[in-house]
Enzyme design. Structure first.
Site, short mmCIF file in Angstrom:
data_model
loop_
_atom_site.label_atom_id
_atom_site.label_comp_id
_atom_site.label_asym_id
_atom_site.label_seq_id
_atom_site.Cartn_x
_atom_site.Cartn_y
_atom_site.Cartn_z
CG HIS A 90 -5.63 -2.69 0.74
ND1 HIS A 90 -5.23 -2.22 -0.49
CD2 HIS A 90 -4.95 -1.95 1.66
CE1 HIS A 90 -4.36 -1.24 -0.32
NE2 HIS A 90 -4.17 -1.05 0.96
CB SER B 209 -0.97 -0.05 1.19
OG SER B 209 -2.04 0.84 1.01
CG ASP C 11 -7.20 -3.52 -2.81
OD1 ASP C 11 -7.83 -2.69 -2.13
OD2 ASP C 11 -5.96 -3.58 -2.81
#
Length: 256
Positions: free
Chosen positions: A235, A82, A207
């Protein structure tokens, strides 16, 4: 200037730097540490201002990367999840000679939606920034819940993420705001055309923060990179699908 928290674990002959995402800390890798530690020497990092790396204010992406680079081994695979994916990518751009391979996990070179580019609506990121000052704890919890939505183990995975956050000191609002600012403004799509080390991109099909629609766009933009979508992951694929996640890294290692 303070030093960031950095722990080495495992005894593999290949160094692997693991960079966490927004609001979290290195404990997020706990579920795959044992498995990876027998194949790699892991470098577990709390990004500046997060977890045990307290005493830092908000930073730009370049500043954050420079701070992490100070402690890093001469040669390693850099893996970022991320927000951490942007830090790993920036490292590949500024110190390519030190990055054996680049791995981004549930990450985007441009998190914010732009014309012709799927992503998080800028007003949603702006809303998170506003809510941070109103109700800090609840905003972080909402963001964590978004990360696991849709997976078969969503509740359990969200609890895992929450326990990671609560296990260490909470970042300051200023630091969290700075992280959201990076997610809102950074765009590395063009810059990453120029990296030439092995480059693996891992995604979760479900996600809600990094839409899978970006995968074919980046396959075209970065033909030198390889992408893999984990069918039932969201995610945080390393939490919901640890075995498949570790296998992807072993396969990468054996190709180097």
């Amino acid at each position: 200037m303070n030093d960031i928290w950095w722990q080495t674990y495992g005894e593999g002959n290949c160094h692997l730097v693991l960079l966490h995402g927004w609001g979290l800390n290195a404990e997020v890798w706990h579920c795959i540490r044992e498995e990876l530690g027998s194949h790699f020497t892991l470098h577990l990092v709390d990004l500046p201002g997060y977890g045990r790396s307290s005493g830092f204010g908000a930073m730009t992406l370049e500043e954050m990367t420079a701070q992490v680079a100070k402690n890093a081994p001469d040669q390693a695979i850099w893996l970022g999840w991320s927000l951490g994916g942007l830090v790993a990518s920036q490292m590949a751009l500024t110190h390519p000679e030190r990055v054996q391979a680049l791995v981004t996990v549930a990450s985007s070179p441009c998190f914010s939606a732009r014309e012709g580019w799927p992503g998080i609506k800028p007003e949603i990121l702006g809303g998170f920034q506003q809510q941070l000052s109103d109700d800090f704890q609840r905003t972080v919890e909402r963001f964590l819940a978004l990360q696991t939505l849709g997976t078969e183990t969503a509740r359990q995975d969200a609890r895992t993420l929450k326990s990671v956050v609560l296990a260490q000191p909470m970042p300051d609002v200023e630091v969290l705001n700075g992280g959201l600012e990076i997610l809102k403004t950074v765009d590395l799509r063009e810059a990453l055309k120029n990296v030439n080390m092995p480059f693996l991109r891992l995604y979760g099909y479900l996600d809600g923060l990094v839409p899978r629609k970006i995968v074919p766009l980046l396959d075209t933009l970065w033909p030198h990179s390889t992408s893999q979508i984990m069918a039932k992951a969201a995610h945080a694929p390393f939490i919901s699908h640890p075995a498949a996640f570790c296998q992807a890294l072993m396969t990468l290692k054996s190709s180097l």
